[in-house]
Design an enzyme around this catalytic site. Structure first.
Site, PDB file in Angstrom:
ATOM      1  N   SER A 127       0.754  -6.481   5.943  1.00 50.51           N
ATOM      2  CA  SER A 127       1.462  -5.858   6.027  1.00 50.51           C
ATOM      3  C   SER A 127       2.892  -6.168   5.085  1.00 50.51           C
ATOM      4  O   SER A 127       2.514  -6.401   3.260  1.00 50.51           O
ATOM      5  CB  SER A 127       2.168  -5.534   7.142  1.00 50.51           C
ATOM      6  OG  SER A 127       2.982  -5.143   7.013  1.00 50.51           O
ATOM      7  N   ASP A 133      -3.004   4.694  10.060  1.00 50.17           N
ATOM      8  CA  ASP A 133      -2.137   3.874  10.307  1.00 50.17           C
ATOM      9  C   ASP A 133      -0.653   4.507   9.480  1.00 50.17           C
ATOM     10  O   ASP A 133      -0.780   5.891   8.954  1.00 50.17           O
ATOM     11  CB  ASP A 133      -1.887   3.232   8.338  1.00 50.17           C
ATOM     12  CG  ASP A 133      -0.592   1.996   8.558  1.00 50.17           C
ATOM     13  OD1 ASP A 133       0.379   1.893   9.357  1.00 50.17           O
ATOM     14  OD2 ASP A 133      -1.466   0.523   8.468  1.00 50.17           O
ATOM     15  N   HIS A 138      -2.147   0.326  12.100  1.00 50.58           N
ATOM     16  CA  HIS A 138      -1.071  -0.721  11.118  1.00 50.58           C
ATOM     17  C   HIS A 138      -2.038  -2.103  11.143  1.00 50.58           C
ATOM     18  O   HIS A 138      -2.253  -2.682  11.183  1.00 50.58           O
ATOM     19  CB  HIS A 138       0.278  -1.093  11.352  1.00 50.58           C
ATOM     20  CG  HIS A 138       0.953  -1.022  10.033  1.00 50.58           C
ATOM     21  ND1 HIS A 138       0.531  -1.270   9.189  1.00 50.58           N
ATOM     22  CD2 HIS A 138       1.247  -2.657  10.568  1.00 50.58           C
ATOM     23  CE1 HIS A 138       1.320  -2.199   8.261  1.00 50.58           C
ATOM     24  NE2 HIS A 138       1.363  -2.622   9.060  1.00 50.58           N
TER      25      HIS A 138
END
Length: 270
Positions: free
Chosen positions: A96, A220, A248
């Site tokens: 991320s 996601d 995610h």
């Protein structure tokens, strides 16, 4: 072994350095710290790898630097860590926000010490939507999250964590992630959220010269799967592995597949 290394602006950066062998460096996502990778540590340590988890400034056990907070500073801190630990031929893993920092590091420091790159649910080329970029989270939504941090941070964290998973997960796991996020500096969360909202690493992608493995969940909703197309167009040497059952939080939704595929990529001599 926990180590404290002086990063940019003399900030203390906490580093977990365990094991021997080829080093794998883990860069965590917002708003967690390096402990989010414990299921990767447990997998790679008995297989003869050295795992190194870095807490970004303002997260985990690292101090907060207020001056010049952004991807430049975070990437510079990683460079200092690699130099201090005399790291060579490492695997760099970014999740991320950590994926954006890893990408920026590869361009800003010419991939110093890195043999291969793994991007997991990476917030690249940018996290927020802009007039000329329709993929991502609305800028106003990120600003709203920043406002919520200053009003009710525990609730903001819990609401964000709910968005990470494709399917319902155990409450105890969410509680654990919440506890990691609550260890972060409140102001550090704000500064890093501003960096994610405003910064762009698109130009950095073309400067990545090492083999790169791209993991992304098809479900996601934090960093849309649409970003994968742009990554594949700009990163010269890339392999994409879609995670069809993941949101995610690939590290939870499909842990075994993530670990096994990482190992195959690392062991591949190409």
């Amino acid at each position: 072994m926990k180590k404290i290394i002086k990063g940019k602006n003399d900030v203390s950066i906490a580093v977990e350095d365990i094991g021997y062998g080829q080093p794998i460096i883990f860069l965590h996502g917002w708003p967690f710290d390096h402990q989010m990778f414990e299921y990767q540590y447990n997998y790679f340590l008995p297989r003869g790898y050295r795992v190194i988890g870095v807490d970004f400034s303002g997260f985990g056990d690292s101090d907060l630097v207020i001056e010049e907070y952004g991807y430049d500073t975070l990437a510079d801190d990683i460079k200092v860590v690699l130099e201090e630990l005399q790291i060579e031929e490492a695997i760099l893993v970014g999740f991320s926000m950590g994926g954006a920092v890893a990408t920026h590091y590869m361009a800003r420091h010419q991939g110093f010490g890195i043999k291969k790159l793994i991007l997991i649910s990476a917030a690249v080329p940018q996290f927020a939507k802009k007039p000329a970029y329709s993929i991502g989270i609305k800028k106003s939504e990120i600003t709203s999250m920043i406002d919520q941090i200053q009003i009710d941070r525990p609730k903001m964290i819990q609401d964000f964590i709910k968005k990470l998973f494709h399917e319902k997960t155990y409450g105890s796991y969410k509680d654990w992630l919440t506890s990691l996020a609550l260890r972060a500096s409140s102001y550090g969360m704000i500064l890093s959220a501003l960096a994610m909202r405003d910064e762009n690493v698109q130009a950095d992608l073309e400067q990545i010269t090492v083999p790169t493995l791209i993991f992304h969940g098809e479900k996601d909703t934090v960093c849309s799967y649409e970003v994968v197309e742009e990554m594949t167009q700009l990163i010269p040497k890339n392999i994409v592995v879609p995670f069809r059952k993941s949101g995610h939080a690939i590290f939870h939704d499909e842990t075994d597949k993530l670990n096994r595929t990482m190992l195959m990529f690392i062991q591949n001599k190409n």
